[in-house]
Design an enzyme around this catalytic site. Structure first.
Site, PDB file in Angstrom:
ATOM      1  N   TRP A  73     -24.915 -11.410  -6.460  1.00 18.08           N
ATOM      2  CA  TRP A  73     -24.629 -12.554  -7.332  1.00 18.08           C
ATOM      3  C   TRP A  73     -26.000 -13.091  -7.716  1.00 18.08           C
ATOM      4  CZ3 TRP A  73     -25.213 -17.908  -7.696  1.00 18.08           C
ATOM      5  CH2 TRP A  73     -24.268 -18.590  -8.475  1.00 18.08           C
ATOM      6  N   GLY A 100     -29.324 -14.391   0.069  1.00 24.78           N
ATOM      7  CA  GLY A 100     -30.144 -15.579   0.302  1.00 24.78           C
ATOM      8  C   GLY A 100     -31.295 -15.655  -0.673  1.00 24.78           C
ATOM      9  N   GLU A 485      -8.026 -32.081  -7.941  1.00 24.62           N
ATOM     10  CA  GLU A 485      -7.827 -30.701  -7.486  1.00 24.62           C
ATOM     11  C   GLU A 485      -7.036 -29.893  -8.522  1.00 24.62           C
ATOM     12  OE1 GLU A 485      -9.158 -28.855  -5.483  1.00 24.62           O
ATOM     13  OE2 GLU A 485      -7.777 -27.230  -5.107  1.00 24.62           O
ATOM     14  N   LYS A 489      -8.504 -26.548 -10.317  1.00 28.45           N
ATOM     15  CA  LYS A 489      -7.821 -25.238 -10.282  1.00 28.45           C
ATOM     16  C   LYS A 489      -7.727 -24.664 -11.684  1.00 28.45           C
ATOM     17  CE  LYS A 489      -8.132 -24.354  -7.159  1.00 28.45           C
ATOM     18  NZ  LYS A 489      -8.687 -24.922  -6.002  1.00 28.45           N
ATOM     19  N   HIS A 508     -10.504 -46.599 -19.643  1.00 30.88           N
ATOM     20  CA  HIS A 508     -11.928 -46.869 -19.807  1.00 30.88           C
ATOM     21  C   HIS A 508     -12.665 -45.653 -20.371  1.00 30.88           C
ATOM     22  CE1 HIS A 508     -11.433 -50.692 -17.831  1.00 30.88           C
ATOM     23  NE2 HIS A 508     -10.770 -50.082 -16.856  1.00 30.88           N
ATOM     24  N   LYS A 607     -16.808 -17.159  -3.934  1.00 32.22           N
ATOM     25  CA  LYS A 607     -15.912 -17.710  -2.917  1.00 32.22           C
ATOM     26  C   LYS A 607     -16.701 -18.460  -1.857  1.00 32.22           C
ATOM     27  CE  LYS A 607     -11.977 -18.192  -0.822  1.00 32.22           C
ATOM     28  NZ  LYS A 607     -11.160 -19.259  -1.442  1.00 32.22           N
TER      29      LYS A 607
HETATM   30  C1  G6P Z   1     -16.865 -22.423  -3.881  1.00 32.00           C
HETATM   31  C2  G6P Z   1     -15.444 -21.904  -3.962  1.00 32.00           C
HETATM   32  C3  G6P Z   1     -14.469 -23.068  -3.881  1.00 32.00           C
HETATM   33  C4  G6P Z   1     -14.719 -23.877  -2.617  1.00 32.00           C
HETATM   34  C5  G6P Z   1     -16.179 -24.329  -2.514  1.00 32.00           C
HETATM   35  C6  G6P Z   1     -16.485 -24.888  -1.143  1.00 32.00           C
HETATM   36  O1  G6P Z   1     -17.168 -23.153  -5.014  1.00 32.00           O
HETATM   37  O2  G6P Z   1     -15.248 -21.187  -5.161  1.00 32.00           O
HETATM   38  O3  G6P Z   1     -13.139 -22.578  -3.870  1.00 32.00           O
HETATM   39  O4  G6P Z   1     -13.884 -24.994  -2.607  1.00 32.00           O
HETATM   40  O5  G6P Z   1     -17.049 -23.221  -2.712  1.00 32.00           O
HETATM   41  O6  G6P Z   1     -16.356 -23.851  -0.212  1.00 32.00           O
HETATM   42  P1  G6P Z   1     -16.020 -24.012   1.307  1.00 32.00           P
HETATM   43  O7  G6P Z   1     -15.942 -22.617   1.815  1.00 32.00           O
HETATM   44  O8  G6P Z   1     -17.157 -24.786   1.910  1.00 32.00           O
HETATM   45  O9  G6P Z   1     -14.741 -24.746   1.420  1.00 32.00           O
END
Ligand code: G6P
Length: 612
Positions: A73, A100, A485, A489, A508, A607
């Site tokens: 990535w 990293g 949320e 999504k 506002h 993720k």
């Molecule tokens: C990324 C994922 C999200 C997640 C966030 C925090 O952005 O795509 O789905 O909510 O990280 O991740 P964590 O593993 O700390 O809940």
């Protein structure tokens, strides 16, 4: 984010490595590569998906019982073939994969250029592998020692695996701030950035600690030492997840499977912790810290993304039920804003993956200032649970879809249990109400199940609004985080711009956007300040907005005003966020599917965000 897989043993490495990369695809990546050692050290990489790498290598003879593979990535340098991992050292005798960021790579690179090194890629990783090579050649040390010495010079985060042409029986792995797991098989070793590629081969794993170097040698015991050269004893743990949980189980997408699993995952999160009839809420993992929470000045919840939204629900729960002041912070802001924290504060870090770099850094900062740190995490053995003083696992099972669903409802479940326990200890709610809430929580999974049975209305709404350019989500009180949320999504997986707002705050600003083309999702169950939310719906309708309302089963008032309603079963106000979020997950899912989006691996997202 970036995935690491490595193998050494009697089997052919290539099929194991490719399968491992596929298991890690969910983390998010933009290029992939593999290095295999037989007589030669060969390296193959492509931009794009693992399937492309597989296609590229199709039909080639790829022998070797030792190899490393990676999904990248992009951080340093664009996502192309040259920047993809593995990277060779200049002599092509070493290959490395790395997750990293090496922060001082530019300085090291300058030094290496002066010493005659040339670089093909823009990556910090190529700098690291050449530094290892340079040390090995100039200091005349063995490979593991060269890696150790090199890591003493780098600033930043890493999980690496190094493969050397001259050491066909050894892999060197190391970590700092980025996860690495070593699976110990009968006669082989698997290395990966999380346990998903390992589960099908062995359940015995060692999670490397920060600043540890592992020397993994064929047919020999695993050796671990610190980068300061202290020997360490490997601590072998058992994986709890099983292979079936990593498969789609007949569903077209992991996301839909995970949405539909929520009755089970919520039940599992409460199992052994809630005995409603006896009036018992017991979170074993945080028991020792209960007095600390009770006496805390305040609770500070730190998290990112969806977990941050769960934290916001937690704020309502702790303040409402247990009367403990709560602040909810984005971990990435908290860590850099010189926060005032002391030993009377309790931090709750929430994370599905347990690896989010900003959340980890926030924990370290609060720890240094003497605060007590608790965790709510899903992945057992991940970095955050190991960095906290205590915590509770969510037991939602592996979450593979990038957009978090069942982890959110499990996190809110744990927060509800914690808040109820605190309320019980503090006596902040009457016993009858407490018992009633426990009962409602106990039967909540049945209501989730009932709700998941029929999603025809949600599908219909998805069809109607799939081409919308914007969405607004409104909620109040406990349902304000639900609005956030729901909007998150939708934007994550359908790429429709969506905003979540406290319903009353709409006037506002966002109200200016409302016209006949603006779908407005309003979470308006028959609880709390229902009448106020109804007024907010009227404000939207007065401007011709299209209202999609989440209502309590049997509601007639909102039904008369809204364009569409999605019913949820009746429950207590404090439990509505769990129920109300689920149809919003489904709405996002079906809209994304109708728009032809890749819901499990949406563009640009990862993720597990292991870099800041
Ligand atoms: C990324 C994922 C999200 C997640 C966030 C925090 O952005 O795509 O789905 O909510 O990280 O991740 P964590 O593993 O700390 O809940």
């Amino acid at each position: 984010m970036c995935g690491i897989v490595a193998y050494i043993g009697p089997k052919q490495a290539y099929p194991i490595l490719i399968k491992g990369l596929q298991r890690l695809e969910y983390r998010g990546y933009d290029s992939a590569g593999v290095a295999l050692l037989n007589d030669e050290l060969r390296l193959f990489k492509t931009k794009g998906k693992v399937s492309k790498l597989k296609e590229f290598l199709n039909g080639q003879h790829l022998p070797g019982t030792i190899g490393i593979a990676h999904t990248r990535w992009a951080t340093h340098g664009e996502p192309n073939q040259i920047n993809a991992h593995p990277h060779f050292s200049q002599s092509k005798s070493l290959a490395i994969i790395h997750n990293g960021i090496i922060e001082n790579y530019a300085l090291i690179k300058e030094e290496l250029i002066k010493r005659g090194y040339k670089f093909e890629s823009d990556t910090d990783t190529e700098v690291l592998v050449n530094l290892i090579e340079d040390i090995r050649n100039n200091e005349g040390v063995l490979l593991d020692e060269a890696v150790r010495l090199a890591l003493n010079q780098v600033v930043g985060a890493y999980a690496i695996v190094v493969l050397s042409k001259d050491h066909p029986n050894t892999l060197i792995a190391a970590r700092k701030g980025s996860p690495l797991v070593i699976g110990i098989g009968k006669d082989d070793y698997h290395v990966a950035s999380d346990a998903t590629p390992i589960i099908e081969y062995t359940k015995d794993v060692v999670y490397l600690e920060d600043e540890e170097v592992a020397i993994i040698t064929r047919n020999q015991e695993l050796k671990i030492k610190s980068i300061k050269n202290k020997d360490k004893t490997p601590y072998i743990q058992q994986l709890e997840w099983n292979l079936a949980e990593l498969e789609k189980g007949g569903y077209e997408h992991f996301m839909l499977k995970e949405i539909n699993e929520q009755a089970r995952s919520i039940r599992d999160s409460m199992r052994g912790r809630l005995k409603a009839r006896e009036g018992i809420v017991a979170l074993g993992g945080v028991k020792e810290y209960e007095q600390k929470i009770l006496k805390a000045n305040r609770i500070i919840i730190v998290a990112c993304g969806t977990s941050w939204h769960a934290g916001l629900v937690g704020e309502y729960l702790f303040e409402d039920l247990a009367r403990i002041p709560v602040e909810v912070e984005y971990a990435s802001e908290f860590r850099y804003r010189n926060p005032i924290i002391n030993e009377n504060d309790v931090i709750i870090a929430i994370s599905q993956s347990g690896e989010t770099a900003d959340t980890l850094a926030a924990i370290e900062l609060a720890k240094k200032k003497g605060a007590t740190i608790l965790g709510i995490c899903n992945v057992v053995g991940s970095s955050i649970p190991r960095a906290t003083h205590a915590g509770s696992y969510t037991h939602a099972g592996p979450e593979i879809g990038v957009a978090s669903t069942k982890a959110f409802t499990a996190q809110v479940t744990i927060l509800t249990l914690m808040a109820l326990r605190m309320a019980q200890m503090k006596g902040t709610i009457p016993r009858t109400r407490f018992m009633h809430l426990l009962h409602s929580l106990d039967i909540l999974p049945d209501k989730v199940e009932e709700m998941l049975e029929d999603d025809s209305v949600v599908r219909l709404i998805a069809e109607e609004f799939k081409d919308a350019g914007n969405f607004l989500y409104l909620g109040r009180g406990y349902n304000f985080p639900v609005a956030l949320e729901g909007a998150l999504k939708l934007k994550e997986i359908s790429y429709i711009h969506a905003e979540g707002y406290p319903a009353a705050e709409m006037k506002h600003g966002p109200i200016a956007l409302i016209d006949e083309n603006m779908p407005v999702v309003v979470i308006s169950p028959y609880v709390g300040i229902y009448d106020k939310v109804v007024s907010n719906i009227r404000e939207v309708k007065a401007r011709n907005g299209k209202v999609i309302a989440i209502v309590t089963k049997g509601d007639t008032t909102v039904k008369d005003i809204a364009d569409y309603v999605i019913e949820i079963p009746k429950t207590e106000e404090i439990l509505v966020p769990i129920l109300a979020t689920i149809p919003l997950q489904k709405l996002a899912y079906y809209i994304a599917i109708l728009r032809g989006c890749n819901v499990d691996q949406p563009r640009n997202l990862a993720k597990s965000v292991t870099v800041e």
